[in-house]
Design a protein around this motif. Structure first.
Motif, mmCIF file in Angstrom:
data_model
loop_
_atom_site.group_PDB
_atom_site.id
_atom_site.type_symbol
_atom_site.label_atom_id
_atom_site.label_comp_id
_atom_site.label_asym_id
_atom_site.label_seq_id
_atom_site.Cartn_x
_atom_site.Cartn_y
_atom_site.Cartn_z
ATOM 1 N N ILE A 19 42.367 16.359 -74.587
ATOM 2 C CA ILE A 19 41.075 16.990 -74.280
ATOM 3 C C ILE A 19 41.295 18.439 -73.837
ATOM 4 C CG2 ILE A 19 39.151 16.991 -72.622
ATOM 5 C CD1 ILE A 19 38.699 14.822 -74.560
ATOM 6 N N LYS A 20 42.253 18.666 -72.943
ATOM 7 C CA LYS A 20 42.525 20.029 -72.468
ATOM 8 C C LYS A 20 42.951 20.943 -73.615
ATOM 9 C CE LYS A 20 43.878 18.788 -67.776
ATOM 10 N NZ LYS A 20 44.989 18.709 -66.817
ATOM 11 N N ALA A 48 32.804 26.550 -72.998
ATOM 12 C CA ALA A 48 32.294 27.204 -71.785
ATOM 13 C C ALA A 48 31.889 26.169 -70.741
ATOM 14 C CB ALA A 48 31.113 28.108 -72.128
ATOM 15 N N TYR A 49 31.223 25.108 -71.182
ATOM 16 C CA TYR A 49 30.809 24.062 -70.232
ATOM 17 C C TYR A 49 32.023 23.333 -69.672
ATOM 18 C CZ TYR A 49 28.743 20.067 -68.074
ATOM 19 O OH TYR A 49 28.406 19.113 -67.147
ATOM 20 N N ALA A 50 32.971 22.975 -70.545
ATOM 21 C CA ALA A 50 34.151 22.235 -70.089
ATOM 22 C C ALA A 50 35.011 23.066 -69.143
ATOM 23 C CB ALA A 50 34.977 21.778 -71.291
ATOM 24 N N ILE A 72 29.711 13.416 -72.291
ATOM 25 C CA ILE A 72 29.136 14.635 -72.866
ATOM 26 C C ILE A 72 30.218 15.562 -73.421
ATOM 27 C CG2 ILE A 72 27.796 16.707 -72.362
ATOM 28 C CD1 ILE A 72 26.240 15.008 -70.304
ATOM 29 N N VAL A 73 31.243 15.858 -72.639
ATOM 30 C CA VAL A 73 32.297 16.772 -73.093
ATOM 31 C C VAL A 73 33.060 16.201 -74.293
ATOM 32 C CG1 VAL A 73 34.448 17.928 -72.453
ATOM 33 C CG2 VAL A 73 32.499 17.981 -70.896
ATOM 34 N N PRO A 74 33.528 14.938 -74.256
ATOM 35 C CA PRO A 74 34.228 14.415 -75.436
ATOM 36 C C PRO A 74 33.350 14.385 -76.699
ATOM 37 C CG PRO A 74 34.751 13.065 -73.544
ATOM 38 C CD PRO A 74 33.654 14.005 -73.126
ATOM 39 N N LEU A 78 34.097 16.360 -80.170
ATOM 40 C CA LEU A 78 34.122 15.712 -81.486
ATOM 41 C C LEU A 78 33.195 16.407 -82.475
ATOM 42 C CD1 LEU A 78 34.207 11.920 -80.530
ATOM 43 C CD2 LEU A 78 36.036 13.274 -81.573
ATOM 44 N N LEU A 79 32.005 16.769 -82.032
ATOM 45 C CA LEU A 79 31.057 17.469 -82.903
ATOM 46 C C LEU A 79 31.626 18.810 -83.350
ATOM 47 C CD1 LEU A 79 28.300 17.851 -84.257
ATOM 48 C CD2 LEU A 79 27.459 18.752 -82.070
#
Length: 134
Positions: A19-20, A48-50, A72-74, A78-79
């Motif tokens: 993820i990072k 930006a959100y992450a 939400i972040v994952p 993916l999108l």
């Protein structure tokens, strides 16, 4: 039992590393001229959100506080990854491994603005409710 816990912990550490890396790759994608515009917008917003030090849903709120970090972040990652050509995403992931995690003042500003708007909306509703009361 301990062996199973160790496997779960190793899997979680690997997932967090991926993820990072992908967040940094998306940050790079947002500034890359080879990335399509819609992919740049999605990648930039997700990164930006992450990277923002403030969450949309604060972590101290039970259950909901973890929703942005775990769902939400994952899903945003993916999108964004689906919108970026596969070969280019591989290249960006390789670049991301060489870089340190960036900070996102834009993400911080976005979340603070959103929270201010929400608080202002509640304040406006409360003002109208109490001002109209006899």
């Amino acid at each position: 039992m301990l062996q199973q816990i160790g496997k779960v912990m190793a899997s979680a550490r690997h997932w967090a590393h991926v993820i990072k890396r992908d967040v940094v790759a998306l940050w790079l994608a947002a500034g890359d001229s080879r990335v399509p515009l819609i992919a740049k917008l999605v990648a930039g917003t997700v990164a930006a959100y992450a990277l923002s030090p403030i969450d949309l849903i604060p972590d101290f709120i039970p259950v909901l506080g973890a929703v942005d970090d775990l769902v939400i972040v994952p899903l945003g990652i993916l999108l964004a990854i689906r919108l970026i050509p596969a070969g280019l995403m591989t290249e960006l992931r390789d670049l991301a491994l060489e870089r340190e995690r960036p900070q996102s003042p834009a993400g911080l500003l976005f979340v603070l603005t959103l929270w201010t708007m929400i608080a202002g909306g509640f304040g406006w509703l409360a003002w109208n409710h109490f001002a109209a009361a006899p």
